[in-house]
Design an enzyme around this catalytic site. Structure first.
Site, mmCIF file in Angstrom:
data_model
loop_
_atom_site.group_PDB
_atom_site.id
_atom_site.type_symbol
_atom_site.label_atom_id
_atom_site.label_comp_id
_atom_site.label_asym_id
_atom_site.label_seq_id
_atom_site.Cartn_x
_atom_site.Cartn_y
_atom_site.Cartn_z
ATOM 1 C CG HIS A 24 -2.294 -1.266 1.210
ATOM 2 N ND1 HIS A 24 -3.130 -0.473 0.676
ATOM 3 C CD2 HIS A 24 -1.736 -2.411 1.282
ATOM 4 C CE1 HIS A 24 -3.961 -2.117 0.137
ATOM 5 N NE2 HIS A 24 -3.319 -3.474 0.932
ATOM 6 C CG HIS A 206 -7.589 -6.125 0.478
ATOM 7 N ND1 HIS A 206 -7.154 -5.231 -0.332
ATOM 8 C CD2 HIS A 206 -6.884 -5.923 1.429
ATOM 9 C CE1 HIS A 206 -6.223 -5.151 0.167
ATOM 10 N NE2 HIS A 206 -5.615 -5.558 0.774
ATOM 11 C CD GLU A 209 -5.825 -8.187 6.119
ATOM 12 O OE1 GLU A 209 -6.628 -7.281 5.260
ATOM 13 O OE2 GLU A 209 -4.366 -7.845 6.396
ATOM 14 C CG ASP A 287 -1.071 -5.627 4.009
ATOM 15 O OD1 ASP A 287 -1.255 -4.547 3.024
ATOM 16 O OD2 ASP A 287 -1.773 -5.568 4.663
ATOM 17 C CG ASP A 288 -0.532 -1.312 5.208
ATOM 18 O OD1 ASP A 288 -0.462 -0.123 4.609
ATOM 19 O OD2 ASP A 288 -1.082 -1.784 5.306
HETATM 20 ZN ZN LIG Z 1 -3.352 -4.866 2.110
#
Ligand SMILES: [Zn+2]
Length: 344
Positions: A24, A206, A209, A287-288
């Site tokens: 992201h 997404h 998750e 991801d982050d």
């Molecule tokens: Zn994500």
């Protein structure tokens, strides 16, 4: 040095060519850059972002997810000028290059940056310009996945899908859907995804998750997903696992993120081995990194150290990431050949 019992001394994972398909925009930022930008713009950051340690997070309930989003929003508020955007993208590419990534698809909802950058179109153009320059300067091929926010109205997602399609030949390759999977229905966004797919974009929402296998099924049935962001919780349903394997839908699995957000308690609980052995294609992602404290190569290290992936299996994971990417054919061919060299 770690050793692979079957093949001798372990190869350097950072030199394994890979494609990074789940990263992201704000979440890619270096922590040091966040501090500098906050200082430059006079933004007061929450302490969780200034302590030098990844924040303690838990997203398995709505409060925890809300806290995660608040930290993300605080970090995003430090990206205010075209220079900030260029710096973020350049540094994301540099970090990826250092981790052996030859192709990076960065995911962004331009809506959140638009008020400060003159609107949606100028924002996306600044981002695409930054991507072109960063890619040229680092040698990492790059593209953009425009992601809608499922907390917002489906009409907003349609607007974004149309915008994304307009830039399909200028660096936008996919359309995503992010934020809390427990809110709303994937089906509400089917029109937006139809626009994106008809415009030649890859559908990569997404799912699987924060919510279970049903959310992955919704991505497949209602949005015709060709890749699923995360998707790991498909592992809870054998039929779904078989379906993913048979149709070759790739899960963008982000093990460190899963543990940081409490989707799984421990790294060994992430069902990497289960999905791999069942033939579900995966593309490991960070991801982050800003909030979870680890980048791309670390995900492959985790597969090796915690799940016992051999070098040959790591090479296959890397191939899966390349095959699932939207990299041009010549880039894919070159990366696959370089993976073979690494594994030889
Ligand atoms: Zn994500």
């Amino acid at each position: 040095m770690a050793r692979d019992a079957r093949t001798g001394p372990a190869r350097d994972i950072r030199r394994l060519p890979k494609a990074h398909l789940h990263l992201h925009f704000t979440g890619s930022m270096r922590p040091s850059t966040l501090l500098e930008l906050a200082d430059k713009h006079g933004v007061h950051l929450p302490e969780a972002l200034t302590s030098g340690e990844p924040p303690k997070l838990r997203a398995t309930d709505e409060r925890g997810w809300f806290r995660f989003q608040r930290l993300y929003d605080a970090a995003r508020s430090c990206l205010r000028t075209p220079d900030d955007i260029h710096r973020l993208v350049r540094e994301a590419a540099q970090e990826d290059a250092a981790d052996g990534s030859g192709w990076l698809e960065i995911q962004v909802d331009p809506t959140s940056y638009a008020p400060r950058l003159g609107g949606l179109i100028p924002t996306l153009e600044i981002i695409l310009d930054a991507v072109r320059i960063a890619s040229r300067d680092t040698g990492v091929g790059m593209a953009v996945v425009v992601a809608a926010n499922r907390m917002k109205h489906p009409l907003d997602a349609r607007t974004l899908a149309r915008l994304a399609v307009r830039y399909a030949d200028q660096g936008v390759v996919g359309f995503g859907l992010s934020n809390d999977e427990r809110r709303g229905l994937a089906r509400d966004f089917d029109r937006a995804f139809a626009i994106a797919r008809d415009g030649g974009l890859l559908a990569a929402p997404h799912g699987g998750e924060l919510a279970g296998p049903a959310s992955v099924r919704d991505c497949l049935d209602d949005l015709h997903a060709q890749r699923v962001g995360h998707g790991v919780r498909a592992a809870e349903d054998p039929h779904l696992v078989r379906r993913l394997a048979e149709t070759g839908v790739t899960c963008e699995v982000c093990p460190a993120s899963n543990v940081a957000l409490g989707v799984y308690d421990k790294p060994e609980d992430v069902p990497l081995r289960h999905l791999y052995d069942a033939g579900v294609p995966m593309a490991l992602g960070a991801d982050d990194p800003l909030l979870f404290g680890s980048r791309l190569a670390a995900q492959y290290e985790l597969a090796r150290d915690v799940h016992g992936f051999t070098d040959q299996e790591l090479a296959e994971l890397a191939r899966q990431s390349v095959r699932a990417s939207r990299a041009p054919q010549d880039v894919r061919d070159r990366m696959l050949a370089d993976i073979d060299v690494w594994a030889r």
